[in-house]
Scaffold this active site. Structure first.
Site, short mmCIF file in Angstrom:
data_model
loop_
_atom_site.label_atom_id
_atom_site.label_comp_id
_atom_site.label_asym_id
_atom_site.label_seq_id
_atom_site.Cartn_x
_atom_site.Cartn_y
_atom_site.Cartn_z
N THR A 1 51.93 37.64 18.35
CA THR A 1 52.75 37.97 19.50
C THR A 1 51.86 38.74 20.48
O THR A 1 50.64 38.84 20.29
CB THR A 1 53.99 38.80 19.10
N VAL B 1 55.92 32.01 22.40
CA VAL B 1 54.80 32.76 22.94
C VAL B 1 55.26 34.19 23.19
O VAL B 1 56.44 34.45 23.36
CB VAL B 1 54.27 32.13 24.26
N CYS B 2 54.30 35.08 23.14
CA CYS B 2 54.54 36.49 23.44
C CYS B 2 55.64 37.03 22.52
O CYS B 2 55.68 36.69 21.34
CB CYS B 2 54.88 36.63 24.93
N THR B 3 56.56 37.82 23.04
CA THR B 3 57.58 38.41 22.20
C THR B 3 58.68 37.43 21.81
O THR B 3 59.64 37.81 21.13
CB THR B 3 58.21 39.64 22.88
#
Length: 256
Positions: free
Chosen positions: A129, A109-111
């Site tokens: 991202t 998840v995310c970066t």
């Protein structure tokens, strides 16, 4: 060969921790994963012990990535400011690559997806991202897709699953549950945590049924909760009556 759990086999999930990770990136998915019956969630870092997330909150890593471990079915990588240091950390990237060859699902998840990219796992793969870093996906060989959850296929039938920013980790985790178990299990967990994911359509049609099923499974736990609330409520009522009596006495005129 990919590790997929058999119907009655314990699901083993590896969650990577690193200094200055975003707390909800890891905590949300862990909450979902821990609710899978017959599952084991292992927190892994470069060394055992406390790992500090943003805002001075800590999680405790169960094992160091250099230690021998039993096979996993799922790898999950959160994001956060500390992701920058992982991008050139060959010990971590090598560990990710090694696990990614065997687990059924590689997820982030995310970066965290940028870390997967640094480990060369996004080559010609669709991924997402956090919106601020979306244009970096292609720099790492991936195909940018601006959606909350993006799924692609890995060699040998593996699944790559990436999520957008922070809270999207819960969506990713629910999709992992759906793939690793089934849709009903994912929907039940979603109702338990009172989260609405657009990727599990149809759950609204049987919320009452799912709640009844969950309540039956949690009857003993809820019974204890009800008992303690009734006890505290009774104490509160007695205290209130006593206080009213005291106020009545305090306002009674003195006799001559």
């Amino acid at each position: 060969m990919r590790n997929w759990p058999k119907l009655d086999e314990k699901v083993r999930i590896a969650v990577l921790l690193f200094p200055n990770f975003t707390l909800l990136d890891a905590a949300g998915p862990i909450e979902v994963f821990k609710r899978i019956s017959n599952s084991e969630v292992i927190l892994i870092a470069q060394s055992r012990g406390p790992v500090q997330a943003q805002y001075n909150v800590q999680m405790v890593a169960d094992v160091a990535l250099s230690e021998p471990m039993d096979p996993f079915h799922v790898l999950f990588v959160p994001g956060g400011p500390g992701q920058n240091d992982l991008m050139t950390n060959e010990a971590v990237l090598g560990f990710i690559r090694q696990l990614a060859e065997h687990v059924g699902i590689v997820s982030s998840v995310c970066t965290g997806s940028l870390v997967l990219g640094a480990a060369r796992l996004l080559e010609s793969k669709k991924a997402t991202t956090h919106w601020m870093s979306a244009d970096l996906i292609e720099r790492l060989g991936g195909i940018r897709v601006d959606e909350r959850v993006v799924v692609d296929i890995l060699p040998d039938g593996g699944i790559l699953m990436t999520g957008a920013g922070v809270s999207a980790g819960i969506d990713v985790a629910l999709r992992v549950v759906e793939k690793i178990r089934n849709r009903e299990t994912a929907q039940k967990i979603m109702v338990q945590i009172e989260f609405e994911s657009p990727y599990l359509e149809g759950w609204q049609e049987d919320v009452a049924g799912l709640r009844t099923q969950i309540a039956e499974e949690k009857r003993s736990e809820q019974g204890k909760r009800v008992a303690i609330v009734l006890k505290v409520s009774e104490q509160r009522s007695r205290s209130k009556v006593k206080g009213q009596g005291q106020r009545f006495q305090d306002t009674t005129p003195e006799r001559c």
